[in-house]
Enzyme design. Structure first.
Site, PDB file in Angstrom:
ATOM      1  N   ARG A 172       0.816  -1.226   0.000  1.00  0.00           N
ATOM      2  CA  ARG A 172       0.000   0.000   0.000  1.00  0.00           C
ATOM      3  C   ARG A 172       0.848   1.274   0.000  1.00  0.00           C
ATOM      4  O   ARG A 172       0.485   2.280   0.618  1.00  0.00           O
ATOM      5  CB  ARG A 172      -0.964   0.005   1.194  1.00  0.00           C
ATOM      6  CG  ARG A 172      -1.907  -1.183   1.251  1.00  0.00           C
ATOM      7  CD  ARG A 172      -2.860  -1.219   0.058  1.00  0.00           C
ATOM      8  NE  ARG A 172      -3.661  -2.435   0.107  1.00  0.00           N
ATOM      9  CZ  ARG A 172      -3.366  -3.561  -0.540  1.00  0.00           C
ATOM     10  NH1 ARG A 172      -2.299  -3.617  -1.315  1.00  0.00           N
ATOM     11  NH2 ARG A 172      -4.142  -4.615  -0.450  1.00  0.00           N
ATOM     12  N   SER A 221     -10.804   0.219   3.923  1.00  0.00           N
ATOM     13  CA  SER A 221      -9.926  -0.368   4.934  1.00  0.00           C
ATOM     14  C   SER A 221      -9.181   0.732   5.680  1.00  0.00           C
ATOM     15  O   SER A 221      -8.479   1.534   5.079  1.00  0.00           O
ATOM     16  CB  SER A 221      -8.924  -1.319   4.281  1.00  0.00           C
ATOM     17  OG  SER A 221      -9.586  -2.434   3.727  1.00  0.00           O
ATOM     18  N   GLU A 291      -4.084   3.022   6.979  1.00  0.00           N
ATOM     19  CA  GLU A 291      -4.083   2.853   5.533  1.00  0.00           C
ATOM     20  C   GLU A 291      -4.787   4.043   4.890  1.00  0.00           C
ATOM     21  O   GLU A 291      -4.402   4.500   3.811  1.00  0.00           O
ATOM     22  CB  GLU A 291      -4.771   1.552   5.129  1.00  0.00           C
ATOM     23  CG  GLU A 291      -4.773   1.299   3.629  1.00  0.00           C
ATOM     24  CD  GLU A 291      -5.260  -0.095   3.256  1.00  0.00           C
ATOM     25  OE1 GLU A 291      -5.896  -0.215   2.207  1.00  0.00           O
ATOM     26  OE2 GLU A 291      -5.004  -1.042   4.016  1.00  0.00           O
TER      27      GLU A 291
END
Length: 299
Positions: A172, A221, A291
């Site tokens: 990510r 998320s 995130e």
């Protein structure tokens, strides 16, 4: 800082004090000092060439994985529109995708072209520019597995092409230059049957529908999965399922999602996330990393 522009110097849309809450999934947060929606690539390049390098700059996609703080975003927010949302077939396994194209458009175009391997993009509520920047992924796939290269406009207005290896992908995260705007990307899949590709997309959609609060004001998320752990499980084990703070709540359906239950401020949402991180640290010793991107100023 005071920031003014000559509106006649751009061909796109330039808006002062633009509300960002309607443009992000949480439906909360402050204003952009300026919001620029370029008409085309040349308009974006000209604008950036003329922009003072000291002015903060941020690109905004669908705003699905982002908290815009209540104090707003200083400088300029750039949002790519329809001119950057085209997806075309290059060859039997390759797509050329505009930076403003959605994951749904990319995956459905791939299906129609008989290109498998990009079905996972169907499940990510964002744009190509965001996928490339954050190495977006889900259901066993991530952008680093399919990206050939991408075209980006640097803060200086220069257009450059960066290969997969240039982006230094990790989980990510990428090393895309600060202030760079992804305007297009080439994704490579593999040959497949449209019916089988659609079946895989349907499977992913059903799995998302069953496990995630898709019909809520959420940011996707919230925390990265730590090495060897599932973030949702750590949050659940810390007793945070359904935890509320102001108008924000930890989803009872999927504990790695935060919700705006109605009138939450961005401060409510961010503070709830930090409280979850504190409780997880206390119970498991694990430091959860955000995130979700958090941008702008606190009020």
């Amino acid at each position: 800082m005071t920031l003014t522009f000559d509106q006649t110097a751009v061909r796109g849309k330039l808006t002062a004090n633009a509300p960002l809450a309607p443009l992000v999934w949480f439906k909360a947060g402050g204003h952009a000092q300026w919001l620029f929606e370029p008409k085309d690539l040349a308009d974006l390049q000209d604008f950036l060439r003329a922009l003072d390098p000291a002015v903060p700059l941020m690109a905004l996609g669908l705003g699905s994985n982002m908290i815009v703080r209540d104090g707003g975003v200083p400088g300029v927010v750039i949002r790519l529109g329809k001119a950057f949302a085209k997806v075309t077939k290059v060859d039997d396994v390759t797509l050329d995708c505009g930076g403003g194209a959605s994951g749904i458009l990319v995956s459905s175009t791939a299906r129609d072209a008989g290109i498998a391997g990009v079905e996972f993009l169907r499940s990510i509520p964002g744009t190509v520019g965001g996928f490339v920047r954050m190495n977006g992924g889900a259901y066993g796939g991530e952008v680093k597995d399919i990206l050939i290269d991408c075209d980006v406009v640097l803060r200086s207005g220069e257009l450059v092409t960066l290969g997969n290896a240039d982006l230094g992908y990790t989980y990510r995260h990428s090393q895309l230059p600060e202030g760079a705007v992804v305007v297009s990307a080439r994704f490579k899949g593999r040959t497949g049957e449209p019916a089988a590709i659609q079946a895989e997309m349907d499977r992913i959609s059903a799995a998302r529908e069953a496990s995630q609060p898709l019909r809520s004001k959420t940011g996707g998320s919230t925390f990265k999965n730590p090495e060897g752990h599932a973030a949702w499980k750590l949050v659940d084990e810390a007793g945070c399922r359904g935890l509320t703070l102001g108008g924000a709540q930890v989803s009872e359906k999927h504990t790695n999602f935060l919700l705006n239950t109605g009138e939450a401020t961005s401060e409510d949402i961010e503070n709830l996330g930090d409280e979850v991180r504190r409780r997880v640290k206390d119970t498991s010793g694990v430091d959860l990393e955000w995130e979700i991107q958090r941008v702008g100023k606190r009020p």
